[in-house]
Motif scaffolding. Structure first.
Motif, PDB file in Angstrom:
ATOM      1  N   ARG A  42      41.793 -41.464 -43.291  1.00  0.00           N
ATOM      2  CA  ARG A  42      43.142 -41.452 -44.002  1.00  0.00           C
ATOM      3  C   ARG A  42      44.284 -40.801 -43.319  1.00  0.00           C
TER       4      ARG A  42
ATOM      5  N   SER B 124      41.967 -28.565 -41.267  1.00  0.00           N
ATOM      6  CA  SER B 124      42.587 -29.416 -42.120  1.00  0.00           C
ATOM      7  C   SER B 124      42.136 -29.213 -43.451  1.00  0.00           C
TER       8      SER B 124
ATOM      9  N   VAL C 257      37.878 -37.146 -45.020  1.00  0.00           N
ATOM     10  CA  VAL C 257      38.876 -37.475 -44.042  1.00  0.00           C
ATOM     11  C   VAL C 257      38.749 -38.974 -43.986  1.00  0.00           C
TER      12      VAL C 257
ATOM     13  N   TYR D  66      47.633 -28.328 -49.065  1.00  0.00           N
ATOM     14  CA  TYR D  66      46.463 -29.112 -48.827  1.00  0.00           C
ATOM     15  C   TYR D  66      46.697 -30.542 -49.107  1.00  0.00           C
ATOM     16  N   TRP D  67      46.199 -31.333 -47.858  1.00  0.00           N
ATOM     17  CA  TRP D  67      46.611 -32.855 -47.957  1.00  0.00           C
ATOM     18  C   TRP D  67      45.663 -33.504 -48.961  1.00  0.00           C
ATOM     19  N   GLY D  68      44.466 -32.906 -49.147  1.00  0.00           N
ATOM     20  CA  GLY D  68      43.346 -33.772 -49.750  1.00  0.00           C
ATOM     21  C   GLY D  68      42.898 -33.103 -51.272  1.00  0.00           C
TER      22      GLY D  68
ATOM     23  N   ALA E  39      45.808 -37.256 -43.899  1.00  0.00           N
ATOM     24  CA  ALA E  39      45.091 -35.912 -43.571  1.00  0.00           C
ATOM     25  C   ALA E  39      46.017 -35.295 -42.518  1.00  0.00           C
TER      26      ALA E  39
ATOM     27  N   ASP F  11      37.539 -29.585 -42.391  1.00  0.00           N
ATOM     28  CA  ASP F  11      37.052 -30.879 -43.320  1.00  0.00           C
ATOM     29  C   ASP F  11      36.304 -31.754 -42.180  1.00  0.00           C
TER      30      ASP F  11
END
Length: 651
Positions: A151, A249, A133, A271-273, A154, A116
């Motif tokens: 963020r 990430s 991010v 996946y965090w996003g 992330a 990312d």
């Protein structure tokens, strides 16, 4: 704007795939006229003596952002697209590294998708960057610094947080171990990178240099995990090939690989996003599989057999005659031509200007006259290519006629660096040739006259020599996995050159040797796709056309170095409006054509896509103009996939 040649420049090295990524990602359309600060409102004014500080959810140089802060998703995606299934694509050649950011070795395909960045551009606009991010950024009108507010959610694939220290470390890694052209330019531009706290990072910029490309360059830098690199700094370097990937990430992680055979990437369920507005409706495949083949022929046969399932075709012969097989007739394989709204990249046969025999422009113009585009198009390309002369063909900034009005005034402001003939002559135009015969007699006569004028006379053996008795030798490089149509163009080009006494030939070598020699500029001429179109200005242009980077930039295969081009680039960086930018870029197109270092080979106006009929994409009216997006926002119809397997079309 011209997307800066940030660390992501290695994508062109890592991807032996044809036209798979957005060309429009490097462009900014002229005339994007949204209110400059309507979507990026001033956050505060610290006192009357200080500049207004702008806080926003994204960035563009002129302040225009098409998406407001509360946008739910990108306009061209299907936010309800189902997740699941696999996309498989083909690549030709070999790979010996999983590090896409080194000029050494051949990087495997798509390894950049692991990472990312703070900001990302979109396929329906160019020069506009939105937070990924970061959740917001702030900067003064001078753009002398920028602060990114990151963020806190992330995280890297191993679950560790993405911190401001990781951002700072990644920036410094590219400065100390990155590609020389990037490291030099950005090292001078960025004077400081500082983690203010765990999730706030500040960059400061050299106020003496251009404001262009500052914020988007640092915002576009891939973010690496600092601790991973520091665990083994000797073996985990950015400038060395390695078969170990740094944790990212991003939405995908590398699942497995077999050297020179395949790679498999798996979508991260954690996946965090995945729920960010910019990511909704994207990254829909569970897995991405890349199959490697030795050449184009074996790759195509594998596609027909179903060993991979989506192919972006760029060989006109194949597109015209190769897809008449049973799976197409039955509907199992779909053929589609998707409009490509980007200006065509200036591809063609590039001269190595460091070669003494090619330093005289008359020689280069004579060599160009031996290339018969019209015959090649009809005989080798099935009439599917369009001719090109300009570096920005068909756009509002294409130079036409002698300079007038604002463009003439701009050129006059540059002083003696502008040759007098630039004010009176038409911009260089690709010659026309007889499509019915390979050797156009008129053009070959003109070429012969130019060579004689330049001091290359024909001897008794039919070869041209200079006063020192040296032959006019020109050797072209061809990788063994090149498309047959391109190889055919080179063969016939050489044939015509020999007719006018040039000691011409071509050398076909394996892809790894070709990559090494291309990077070392060990060639006289080669077919290149490294130069990019432009519709605004920025630091990436200096990596393609600037003199300072000309000796070592991977993105300037001709090694063009021109005070005229440098002056135009420098002046373009100070343009304060889109109109001023357009004037400077029109002059740049004129100057690039005047210097003459590439023989254009034409372009394809559409994407040619062949795929097993299980892939779906948004309706044509919703498709973005600057990206095909088959690995981004397409998805799989699982019922159609099951039917293909049941019918035996897919294994």
């Amino acid at each position: 704007m011209q997307r800066p040649k940030s660390p992501a420049v290695a994508r062109s090295e890592a991807l032996p795939l044809s036209r798979g990524l957005s060309r429009g990602a490097v462009l900014l359309l002229s005339g994007l006229g949204l209110a400059a600060l309507a979507l990026a409102s001033p956050a505060r004014s610290q006192d009357s003596a200080e500049e207004t500080v702008i806080t926003s959810h994204g960035y563009s140089y002129f302040g225009n952002l098409d998406y407001p802060a509360d946008y739910p998703n990108l306009a061209y995606v299907n936010p309800e697209a189902p997740k699941g299934g696999e996309i498989s694509i083909g690549a030709t050649g070999t790979f010996d590294s999983l590090n896409p950011y080194s000029r050494k070795g051949r990087a495997a395909a798509l390894t950049t998708i692991l990472y990312d960045s703070l900001l990302e551009t979109t396929d329906d606009s160019v020069g506009q960057y939105y937070c990924v991010v970061c959740e917001s950024l702030e900067y003064p009108e001078s753009r002398d610094w920028v602060i990114f507010h990151m963020r806190p959610e992330a995280v890297f694939a191993d679950g560790s947080p993405v911190t401001a220290e990781d951002v700072v470390y990644s920036h410094r890694l590219f400065i100390t171990q990155g590609l020389p052209s990037y490291a030099q330019a950005v090292g001078e531009m960025v004077t400081g990178a500082e983690a203010l706290d765990d999730h706030t990072v500040k960059f400061t910029f050299n106020p003496e240099l251009s404001k262009r490309s500052r914020i988007e360059t640092v915002g576009n830098t891939p973010i690496f995990q600092k601790s991973w690199f520091e665990e083994d700094p000797e073996n985990r370097r950015l400038d060395e090939p390695r078969m170990e990937v740094a944790p990212g990430s991003g939405p995908y992680a590398l699942d497995s690989y077999e050297v020179n055979r395949r790679l498999i990437y798996s979508r991260r369920d954690d996946y965090w996003g995945k729920d960010l507005p910019i990511n909704r409706g994207r990254y829909n495949y569970d897995t991405i599989r890349v199959e490697y083949f030795s050449d184009q022929t074996t790759s195509f046969e594998a596609f027909k057999a179903g060993e991979y399932t989506l192919k972006i075709e760029s060989d006109p012969k194949q597109w015209s005659t190769g897809y008449e097989f049973p799976k197409v007739a039955s509907g199992a394989v779909t053929l589609e031509e998707v409009p490509d709204g980007s200006p065509p990249n200036p591809t063609g046969f590039v001269f190595n200007l460091a070669r003494p025999q090619l330093s005289d422009k008359r020689v280069r113009e004579a060599v160009a006259l031996a290339f018969n585009f019209e015959w090649s198009n009809e005989s080798l390309l099935f009439g599917l290519y369009s001719p090109r002369s300009s570096f920005v063909e068909g756009t509002p900034v294409e130079a036409m006629g002698p300079p007038e009005g604002a463009e003439r005034a701009f050129l006059e402001s540059l002083g003696d660096v502008v040759p007098p003939e630039l004010f009176t002559e038409e911009p260089w135009q690709m010659h026309e040739s007889d499509a019915t015969r390979l050797g156009d007699r008129g053009n070959l006569r003109r070429a012969s006259a130019l060579l004689s004028e330049a001091g290359w006379e024909v001897g008794d053996d039919g070869l041209r020599r200079n006063g020192d008795g040296e032959t006019l030798k020109i050797n072209m490089l061809i990788p063994s996995n090149i498309q047959t149509s391109v190889e055919g163009m080179q063969e016939t080009f050489v044939q015509n050159l020999r007719q006018i006494g040039v000691d011409a030939g071509y050398e076909k070598i394996d892809p790894s040797q070709y990559t090494l020699r291309r990077r070392d500029r060990d060639y006289d001429m080669l077919y290149s796709t490294q130069y990019g179109a432009f519709l605004s200005t920025g630091g990436g242009l200096t990596q393609m056309y600037g003199s300072r980077e000309s000796e070592f930039s991977l993105f300037n295969p001709a090694g063009v170095s021109s005070p005229l081009i440098d002056a135009i680039l420098e002046a373009s960086f100070t343009a304060e409006s889109q109109e001023e930018t357009d004037v400077a870029l029109m002059a740049l197109d004129r100057a690039l054509r005047y210097e003459f270092f590439i023989v254009p080979t034409g372009y394809i106006a559409d994407y040619w896509v062949a795929y097993y009929n299980m892939y779906r994409h948004p309706a044509p009216e919703k498709m973005p103009p600057y990206g095909l997006g088959y690995m981004d926002f397409w998805w799989i119809d699982q019922e159609a996939a099951a039917q293909l397997k049941a019918s035996g079309a897919l294994r």
